[in-house]
Enzyme design. Structure first.
Site, mmCIF file in Angstrom:
data_model
loop_
_atom_site.group_PDB
_atom_site.id
_atom_site.type_symbol
_atom_site.label_atom_id
_atom_site.label_comp_id
_atom_site.label_asym_id
_atom_site.label_seq_id
_atom_site.Cartn_x
_atom_site.Cartn_y
_atom_site.Cartn_z
ATOM 1 N N SER A 135 50.477 -32.875 -18.821
ATOM 2 C CA SER A 135 50.100 -33.906 -17.861
ATOM 3 C C SER A 135 48.635 -34.156 -17.495
ATOM 4 O O SER A 135 48.234 -35.118 -16.921
ATOM 5 C CB SER A 135 50.773 -33.732 -16.413
ATOM 6 O OG SER A 135 50.529 -32.559 -15.980
ATOM 7 N N ASP A 194 48.208 -35.038 -6.033
ATOM 8 C CA ASP A 194 49.539 -34.999 -5.750
ATOM 9 C C ASP A 194 50.238 -33.468 -5.531
ATOM 10 O O ASP A 194 51.172 -33.203 -5.234
ATOM 11 C CB ASP A 194 50.588 -35.642 -6.684
ATOM 12 C CG ASP A 194 50.454 -35.063 -8.059
ATOM 13 O OD1 ASP A 194 49.539 -34.055 -8.331
ATOM 14 O OD2 ASP A 194 50.961 -35.610 -9.135
ATOM 15 N N HIS A 229 48.376 -32.283 -9.618
ATOM 16 C CA HIS A 229 47.227 -32.766 -10.577
ATOM 17 C C HIS A 229 45.986 -33.313 -9.791
ATOM 18 O O HIS A 229 46.242 -33.626 -8.509
ATOM 19 C CB HIS A 229 47.929 -34.214 -11.350
ATOM 20 C CG HIS A 229 49.306 -33.773 -12.079
ATOM 21 N ND1 HIS A 229 50.409 -34.121 -11.306
ATOM 22 C CD2 HIS A 229 49.597 -33.373 -13.187
ATOM 23 C CE1 HIS A 229 51.287 -33.739 -12.152
ATOM 24 N NE2 HIS A 229 50.831 -33.255 -13.314
#
Ligand SMILES: *[C@@H]1O[C@H](CO)[C@@H](O)[C@H](O)[C@H]1NC(C)=O
Ligand SMILES: *[C@@H]1O[C@H](CO)[C@@H](O)[C@H](O)[C@H]1NC(C)=O
Ligand SMILES: *[C@@H]1O[C@H](CO)[C@@H](O)[C@H](O)[C@H]1NC(C)=O
Length: 378
Positions: free
Chosen positions: A62, A364, A367
């Protein structure tokens, strides 16, 4: 840009400190382009366009996915990464990037004068300048290998070896059956990671002990080494292999492993145990890279020191414009000291975006914000 780069390369030559600067990506590129060793001083850097990279190939999770997970399956399309507020900055739309906006690879592509990398699973993608094979939530080790250790993975099965198979298919489709793609790939940049972080995240969150997770490190590093070998055998000559961030500073770890034992925290209020673990992984990875350099003297293989880049960012957070009171708080999150909860995450209707987004390091809780990625990328 030239001045900054020159300064960094100069300081590099003086202190032999690699990438502890805001522009470590610039430096990475210069190292790759010019075969710079730490004793060389560069005076004429004119930005990355002169590096002449014509393609970038990205692998990982990610930290780098520009839209594969959300295209891969119904499960991926149902993750919050497919919804606003993910992507609210710059794109004004969710792209599948796990941030409010652009990622390091986006700034990296921009600096190289290339368009953003399309995710490989975008059937309308334009892959003339490379492709992004990274999948959010993916692991370095195959999911079956992790399952044998009773570690469950989430959202995707597209681990590093699957991403490499996508690469093989892709090269076959664009270059056809030629034996050696070396001539085609000599100006391509291969970004092998960050990858492996999720192998450890899943293990820690699922209750594995530090010793158990440490025992996975040689295997994870081997998976990354195998990936480097594979891209080199396809003809890659410029490869960046990033290490991991100090995860003990991230709201997710700070929340789940919160403790009243003050000795568990370092001077930045990060959990020592997890930062030490990351260093353990990064050290193994760097040793493996040294060995790869000996085996492949014609390839330029560079370690990307995300750990120290992030550490620099923490140290200079105020100076860089981050809010001193929010350094370890998620911007998009609710609950607890770190504004992070495993139950109510960013993307859920009740979870709001903080008003001072650009002063937050963490987006978040897992990340980073575009502002952070931009600062790290230089
Ligand atoms: C989508 O996610 C929601 C919760 O976020 C869940 O209730 C639902 O079952 C999921 N649907 C699919 C198809 O995975
Ligand atoms: C991963 O593979 C397993 C076994 O083949 C399958 O049951 C599962 O649905 C896959 N998961 C995803 C997210 O594709
Ligand atoms: C820390 O101490 C407080 C007060 O004694 C207690 O309520 C809390 O549960 C403790 N937290 C942890 C993580 O041990």
């Amino acid at each position: 840009m030239a001045t900054t780069t020159t300064r960094i390369v100069l300081s590099l030559s003086l202190y032999k400190v690699t990438f502890m600067s805001s522009s470590f990506f610039l430096l990475l590129l210069l190292l790759l382009l010019l075969h710079l060793q730490t004793h060389l001083v560069l005076g004429d850097a004119n930005g990355l366009k002169t590096c002449g990279f014509d393609r970038i190939y990205q692998f990982g999770d990610s930290m780098s996915d520009t839209g594969n997970l959300v295209r891969e399956s119904a499960v991926g399309a149902n993750t919050s990464f497919a919804r606003l507020p993910y992507g609210q900055t710059f794109f004004h739309n969710a792209t599948g990037r796990c941030s409010d906006g652009r990622l390091m690879i986006d700034f990296f592509a921009m600096a190289a004068g290339l368009p953003f990398l399309d995710p490989y699973l975008n059937t309308d993608g334009d892959f003339r300048h490379g492709a992004n094979f990274a999948v959010a939530s993916s692991t370095a080790l195959p999911v079956e290998v992790l399952a044998n250790k009773n570690i469950l993975t989430m959202y995707t099965n597209s681990s590093l070896s699957v991403q490499l198979n996508w690469m093989s298919t892709h090269f076959y489709s664009i270059f056809h059956a030629e034996e050696d793609y070396g001539d085609k790939l000599k100006n391509s940049l291969f970004m092998l990671g960050e990858t492996g972080g999720n192998d450890y995240n899943y293990a820690f969150v699922q209750g594995k002990t530090n010793a158990e997770v440490k025992s996975m490190v040689p295997e994870v590093v081997q998976a990354i080494v195998d990936a480097v070998r594979k891209v080199i055998h396809y003809g890659a000559v410029r490869v960046v292999v990033p290490g991991n961030f100090p995860i003990g500073c991230f709201p997710i770890y700070l929340t789940i492993f919160q403790t009243n034992d003050s000795t568990a925290y370092d001077e930045h209020h990060c959990l020592k145990q997890f930062n030490e673990f990351t260093m353990y992984h990064n050290n193994h990875l760097q040793q493996a890279i040294e060995e790869l350099k000996r085996q492949y003297p014609n390839a330029i293989i560079v370690y990307g020191d995300y750990y120290n880049a992030f550490w620099w960012l923490l140290r200079c957070a105020r100076h860089l414009g981050f809010d001193a009171n929010s350094i370890q708080k998620a911007c998009c999150g609710i609950g607890g000291d770190y504004k992070f909860s495993l139950i109510d995450g960013c993307g859920d209707p009740e979870v709001k975006v903080c008003p001072n987004l650009n002063q937050h390091i963490s987006w978040d809780g897992v990340h980073l914000t575009q502002q952070t990625y931009m600062t790290l990328a230089g």
